[in-house]
Design a protein around this motif. Structure first.
Motif, PDB file in Angstrom:
ATOM      1  N   THR A 238     -19.891  28.334  -2.809  1.00 54.43           N
ATOM      2  CA  THR A 238     -19.253  27.873  -1.581  1.00 54.43           C
ATOM      3  C   THR A 238     -17.748  27.948  -1.776  1.00 54.43           C
ATOM      4  OG1 THR A 238     -19.080  25.583  -2.300  1.00 54.43           O
ATOM      5  CG2 THR A 238     -21.111  26.246  -1.170  1.00 54.43           C
ATOM      6  N   VAL A 239     -17.051  28.023  -0.649  1.00 53.86           N
ATOM      7  CA  VAL A 239     -15.603  28.186  -0.721  1.00 53.86           C
ATOM      8  C   VAL A 239     -14.970  27.037  -1.502  1.00 53.86           C
ATOM      9  CG1 VAL A 239     -13.536  28.043   0.689  1.00 53.86           C
ATOM     10  CG2 VAL A 239     -15.342  29.621   1.300  1.00 53.86           C
ATOM     11  N   ARG A 240     -15.409  25.857  -1.204  1.00 54.20           N
ATOM     12  CA  ARG A 240     -14.847  24.674  -1.846  1.00 54.20           C
ATOM     13  C   ARG A 240     -15.010  24.736  -3.352  1.00 54.20           C
ATOM     14  NH1 ARG A 240     -15.547  18.860  -0.101  1.00 54.20           N
ATOM     15  NH2 ARG A 240     -14.072  17.875  -1.554  1.00 54.20           N
ATOM     16  N   ASP A 241     -16.232  25.050  -3.776  1.00 50.67           N
ATOM     17  CA  ASP A 241     -16.509  25.074  -5.215  1.00 50.67           C
ATOM     18  C   ASP A 241     -15.737  26.168  -5.912  1.00 50.67           C
ATOM     19  OD1 ASP A 241     -19.944  24.190  -4.668  1.00 50.67           O
ATOM     20  OD2 ASP A 241     -18.232  22.946  -5.254  1.00 50.67           O
ATOM     21  N   VAL A 242     -15.709  27.331  -5.310  1.00 51.40           N
ATOM     22  CA  VAL A 242     -15.044  28.445  -5.981  1.00 51.40           C
ATOM     23  C   VAL A 242     -13.549  28.178  -6.099  1.00 51.40           C
ATOM     24  CG1 VAL A 242     -14.433  30.881  -5.782  1.00 51.40           C
ATOM     25  CG2 VAL A 242     -16.769  30.148  -5.353  1.00 51.40           C
ATOM     26  N   ILE A 243     -12.980  27.581  -5.066  1.00 51.47           N
ATOM     27  CA  ILE A 243     -11.535  27.345  -5.115  1.00 51.47           C
ATOM     28  C   ILE A 243     -11.205  26.226  -6.100  1.00 51.47           C
ATOM     29  CG2 ILE A 243      -9.546  26.521  -3.808  1.00 51.47           C
ATOM     30  CD1 ILE A 243     -10.446  28.004  -1.468  1.00 51.47           C
ATOM     31  N   GLU A 244     -11.999  25.146  -6.050  1.00 58.33           N
ATOM     32  CA  GLU A 244     -11.629  23.984  -6.874  1.00 58.33           C
ATOM     33  C   GLU A 244     -12.166  24.078  -8.283  1.00 58.33           C
ATOM     34  OE1 GLU A 244     -12.675  20.471  -4.843  1.00 58.33           O
ATOM     35  OE2 GLU A 244     -11.386  20.895  -3.122  1.00 58.33           O
ATOM     36  N   ARG A 245     -13.356  24.689  -8.441  1.00 62.24           N
ATOM     37  CA  ARG A 245     -13.924  24.739  -9.799  1.00 62.24           C
ATOM     38  C   ARG A 245     -14.409  26.162 -10.098  1.00 62.24           C
ATOM     39  NH1 ARG A 245     -15.774  19.678  -8.067  1.00 62.24           N
ATOM     40  NH2 ARG A 245     -17.468  20.723  -6.977  1.00 62.24           N
ATOM     41  N   PRO A 246     -13.479  27.117 -10.191  1.00 56.10           N
ATOM     42  CA  PRO A 246     -13.924  28.489 -10.497  1.00 56.10           C
ATOM     43  C   PRO A 246     -14.470  28.574 -11.906  1.00 56.10           C
ATOM     44  CG  PRO A 246     -11.533  28.335 -10.563  1.00 56.10           C
ATOM     45  CD  PRO A 246     -12.018  27.020 -10.064  1.00 56.10           C
ATOM     46  N   GLN A 247     -15.570  29.285 -12.076  1.00 52.13           N
ATOM     47  CA  GLN A 247     -16.207  29.401 -13.385  1.00 52.13           C
ATOM     48  C   GLN A 247     -15.803  30.668 -14.110  1.00 52.13           C
ATOM     49  OE1 GLN A 247     -17.959  26.949 -14.551  1.00 52.13           O
ATOM     50  NE2 GLN A 247     -17.730  25.831 -12.634  1.00 52.13           N
TER      51      GLN A 247
END
Lengths: 325, 303, 328
Positions: A238-247
């Motif tokens: 999700t956009v939120r996850d990728v932006i805030e917690r990129p792996q």
């Protein structure tokens, strides 16, 4: 299942003078009905190619060399062109980058709208004209009734893109492939167009594949995002996850390189080196020469997408720490 | 890597090697050029040496026909001249005039294009106007006019002497605009580059530096244009000679030979006009094929 | 739009003036003006008298003016070779050349354009590549050779068609036409084909390359992406966008047919202006050369004007003028 679009292990290659170049290498992701999925990456990462493959308009000598594309439960990558044509416009719409060159300068906007409408819906010419005017009004073009008889060069850039959107939505497709729809526009206009696109797609329940290199546009518009690098998918979430917690280290670098008001940073992150050319893709993980967390396995074996936390990333770091949440 | 090896590895050479048409055309062209320029050495007979002509051998058909004579492979004309030799010498004339015209055209066109591009303003407008107007007139007409005027102005005894320069000049005059256009465009692009402006600020003379940058850029397109132009020039010369206003009869080109042979078409001696014709077509066709291939090979638009 | 027309007219007049100047200089400095105007057999006394009388000792500018006045009325004096009025000679042969050129132009367009489209749309097909190869040969064949070959096959070997002259013609006023007799048509076929072949191949290659360019554009891609049928994409969009630039270039080329007719008329002994011109060049018949030059220039300029106007009518971007963006 609810998926409008499913891409499984899609590969596209270009036979060239110097051998076969693999432009897309086992790309996989999916889009649900009504969802906006951003496909982001640098120029040359393969985003536009993916879009072209889906519409079936790959420029020869490029060709699909492996994998499957499923549209609403129907496999479309193997369809002959005349069957594919029936889907284009009707099931899948497309928007391209430059509105000036997307419209035929010798035909009025109305003519181009009406021909699109009558191709897909059985309406008479006058019914089609009425519908065309409605479409223009829906995309926010003032005095649609008069302007329908104008030529493309008589519209400004932003207006032209609205016409393009109207044309793409004319037959109410289930999926729109938007390839850099705002890149060629003034910044002030970009926001308007993005808003328009979001609103229309929400109203009609259209799924959108939003291809861009501008993370800001993705942040505002998309539900989920697919990050591409050198023809491969490196992260999905999700956009939120990728932006805030990129792996994935590449994604992390991308996010860190965007200036933002929210965080105060000393320096913007910069990733050394540049994306490899198609004829010189590194072995194993394509990103390993530029990665600061590189491990021996990265050079040997190519990582698959692995779930970690909320997102999926194609990185061996994920596998290593996969066991702890 | 030696220079030759680097060239062999280049894209252009690769493209040539893998294009059977280009290779064939080049081979044919080389054969024709060697055959014509080496005519004095290679040709079986000398058609200009009146002493060797035997009227009894006149109007002999080519060797594979019943009356053929192996000494005259392609037959003879009404004066007993060996057709094969005449063709070789004739092709030499055709090639020389064609090449000379193209060289002059390129020189004129490139010079004027550089001038127009660099000076800009009224010079540019003026030169380009002339080019435009000239482009709309067919080459044949321009060449005919110049030839006709020269013929009138110059006294008769000097006609032969000036025939070649006039012909070359007439044909080349029709061709320079296309080079001028290309070079002018390139020059204008370079003129606006920063290094030129920087040089101007420092006070260095920019023309020389600019030309050194412009010329490599235009080399490709000019080469393609010149190849196609060569074909046109050869045809134009042949046409003029056929019409009787080209080369003087003492040094016949392929066009002249065709004209002479035309008179014998109805009496059945078809070879006198057909073989020179075929030689001409072969020459022009191979030049055209090479030019076509070159245009694709030098096209900067790669996949 | 009117400004545009006026500007073009002024340019056209300028060109005509330059051409007139060249023709005038031909008269003045090439050969002898007096004998040009009055023929060659006159005595010395007559010569002196006429020189005064005709104002040949007046300043060049004045003479130029007189020349222009005469030329605009079609009076170019008397042919050195034939002794007739040049204008009469030209007018007599004009129909022959015009009919030949017109027929050749029609053939070139009617066959060239469809073939060009065909080869652009079927890039891989065998027949398309065959046509392309044929077109390359066509460009490599000089017109006169085509004529000779056609004569060899159809006149000498097969005896089907005549090889010289115009056949029977019908007079309509001052025009003589070969279109109304079977013999006229028979005589027209070979020369018309000969004259058209070079232009045909040019048209073919031009249409093909333009169409290939158009097929690469974004609006064609978008049209396909919208699901428009192949026929609409190719013939509704691509063809129309191809024909616009092709039309202008072709128009100019076709003007060249009239000049190229010189060669064809020579090969087939077609009694047109071109043949007349060649004979004039060989004989150094200045009045005829000058008159032909001016006439050809006039035809060219007129064709140029018509083509420019056509472009204006067909391309909506030119019609509306530049800089008319409406609304945001």
């Amino acid at each position: 299942m609810g998926h409008v679009l499913e891409i499984r292990q899609l590969s596209v290659e270009f036979p060239s003078r110097r051998g076969v170049l693999k432009a897309l290498d086992e790309v996989s992701f999916s889009i649900k009905a009504g969802e906006v999925v951003g496909v982001v990456g640098e120029s040359g990462a393969g985003k536009s190619l993916t879009g072209a493959a889906i519409i079936g308009l790959l420029e020869p000598p490029g060709r699909v060399s492996g994998g499957e594309i499923w549209l609403e439960g129907q496999r479309i990558d193997q369809l002959p062109d005349d069957q594919m044509r029936l889907l284009r416009g009707r099931k899948i719409g497309a928007i391209f980058q430059d509105p000036l060159t997307s419209l035929n300068p010798l035909y009025t906007v109305g003519q181009q709208l009406i021909e699109t409408i009558t191709t897909h819906l059985s309406l008479s010419n006058s019914q089609a004209k009425t519908r065309a005017i409605e479409l223009l009004e829906a995309t926010g073009i003032p005095a649609a009734r008069e302007r329908i008889d104008h030529y493309p060069h008589q519209f400004s850039g932003g207006m032209r893109q609205r016409v393009v959107i109207a044309l793409a939505l004319a037959a109410e497709p289930k999926l729109i492939v938007a390839d850099e729809p705002t890149t060629a526009l003034d910044v002030s206009i970009q926001a308007q167009i993005i808003e328009l696109l979001k609103r229309l797609c929400r109203e009609h329940g259209t799924a959108v594949m939003l291809i861009t290199h501008d993370m800001g546009v993705i942040a505002e518009t998309a539900n989920r995002v697919v990050v591409m690098y050198a023809g491969r998918v490196v992260e999905v979430g999700t956009v939120r996850d990728v932006i805030e917690r990129p792996q994935h280290p590449y994604t992390a670098g991308l996010m860190g390189s965007i200036p933002t008001i929210k965080r105060v940073v000393e320096r913007l992150v910069q990733i050394d080196g540049s994306m490899p050319r198609l004829n010189a893709i590194p072995s194993g993980c394509a990103f390993h020469p530029r990665c600061e967390h590189v491990m021996p396995i990265c050079r040997r074996e190519r990582p698959e997408l692995m779930a970690r936390g909320a997102t999926q990333a194609a990185c061996w770091l994920t596998a290593k720490e996969g066991t702890d949440g | 890597m030696s220079g030759w090896q680097r060239f062999w590895d280049s894209d252009v050479a690769w493209s040539w090697r893998h294009s059977p048409v280009a290779v064939l055309a080049t081979v044919v062209l080389v054969v024709l050029v060697v055959g014509s320029f080496g005519a004095s050495v290679i040709a079986p007979h000398n058609p200009f040496d009146l002493a060797t002509l035997n009227l009894l051998d006149a109007l002999k058909p080519p060797v594979w026909e019943p009356d053929g004579d192996p000494t005259y492979f392609l037959g003879t004309d009404s004066q007993g001249r060996d057709l094969l030799s005449a063709i070789m010498y004739g092709m030499q004339v055709s090639l020389m005039i064609g090449l000379a015209s193209v060289f002059l055209s390129v020189f004129l066109g490139v010079a004027l294009g550089l001038l127009a591009g660099y000076l800009g303003g009224r010079t540019d407008a003026y030169i380009m106007r002339v080019a435009d107007v000239q482009l709309s007139f067919p080459a044949i007409l321009i060449a005919l006019l110049i030839d006709g005027v020269a013929r009138a102005v110059v006294p008769n005894d000097l006609h032969e002497v000036i025939a070649f320069p006039v012909l070359v000049f007439a044909i080349s005059l029709a061709g320079w605009p296309q080079y001028a256009r290309t070079v002018r465009g390139s020059t204008m692009v370079e003129k606006n580059r920063e290094y030129v402006q920087a040089a101007r600020v420092i006070g260095i003379s920019s023309p020389v530096i600019m030309f050194r940058h412009v010329l490599p850029n235009v080399l490709g397109p000019v080469l393609v244009l010149a190849t196609v132009h060569l074909a046109t020039a050869i045809i134009t010369e042949a046409t003029l000679s056929f019409l009787g206003v080209g080369v003087p009869p003492t040094s016949p080109s392929l066009g002249t030979l065709i004209r002479i042979g035309n008179d014998f078409l109805f009496s059945g001696e078809w070879w006198i006009t057909i073989f020179p014709g075929m030689a001409l077509v072969l020459l022009v066709l191979s030049v055209n094929l090479l030019g076509d291939w070159m245009r694709d090979a030098l096209n900067p638009r790669l996949n | 739009m009117f400004a545009f027309i006026i500007r073009r007219l002024i340019q056209a007049t300028g060109v005509m003036l330059v051409v007139g100047l060249i023709a005038f200089m031909l008269f003045q400095y090439v050969g002898d003006p007096v004998s040009i105007m009055l023929g060659q057999d006159i005595t010395d006394e007559d010569r002196i008298r006429l020189t005064n009388q005709l104002g040949l000792d007046q300043p060049a500018v004045v003479q130029f003016y007189h020349f222009l006045v005469n030329a605009s009325q079609g009076d170019f004096g008397i042919s050195l070779r034939q002794g007739q009025k040049v204008s009469t000679m030209l007018l007599e042969r004009l129909p022959a050349t015009l009919e030949l050129s017109f027929t050749a132009a029609v053939i070139a367009l009617v066959i060239g354009i469809p073939l060009g489209v065909f080869t652009a749309l079927n890039r891989k097909g065998f027949s398309a590549n065959f046509v392309l190869a044929f077109s390359l040969v066509g460009v490599s064949l000089p017109t006169f050779l085509i004529g000779i070959l056609l004569i060899l096959v159809f006149s000498v070997q097969l005896g089907w068609l005549p090889s010289y002259g115009r056949g029977d013609v019908v007079r309509l006023g001052w025009w003589s036409t070969g279109f109304l007799t079977a013999s006229g048509w028979k005589h027209l076929i070979l020369p018309a084909i000969t004259l058209s072949l070079f232009q045909l191949t040019l048209v073919l290659r031009l249409v093909r390359s333009e169409m290939l360019e158009v097929l690469r554009t974004d609006y064609i891609k978008f049209a396909r992406a919208r699901g428009l049928t192949r026929r609409v994409v190719h013939f509704g969009h691509a063809l129309k966008n191809t024909l616009v630039p092709v039309m202008t270039i072709t128009g100019l080329q076709l003007g060249g047919i009239i000049a190229f007719a010189i060669v064809t008329e020579t090969v087939f002994q077609w009694p047109g202006m071109g043949l007349l011109f060649i004979q004039a060049v060989q004989f150094v018949d200045i009045p005829v050369m000058a008159a032909y030059l001016c006439l050809i220039a006039l035809i060219f300029v007129v064709i140029n004007l018509i083509v420019d106007l056509l472009y204006f009518l067909v391309d909506p971007r030119l019609r509306a003028g530049i800089g008319k963006a409406g609304g945001h």
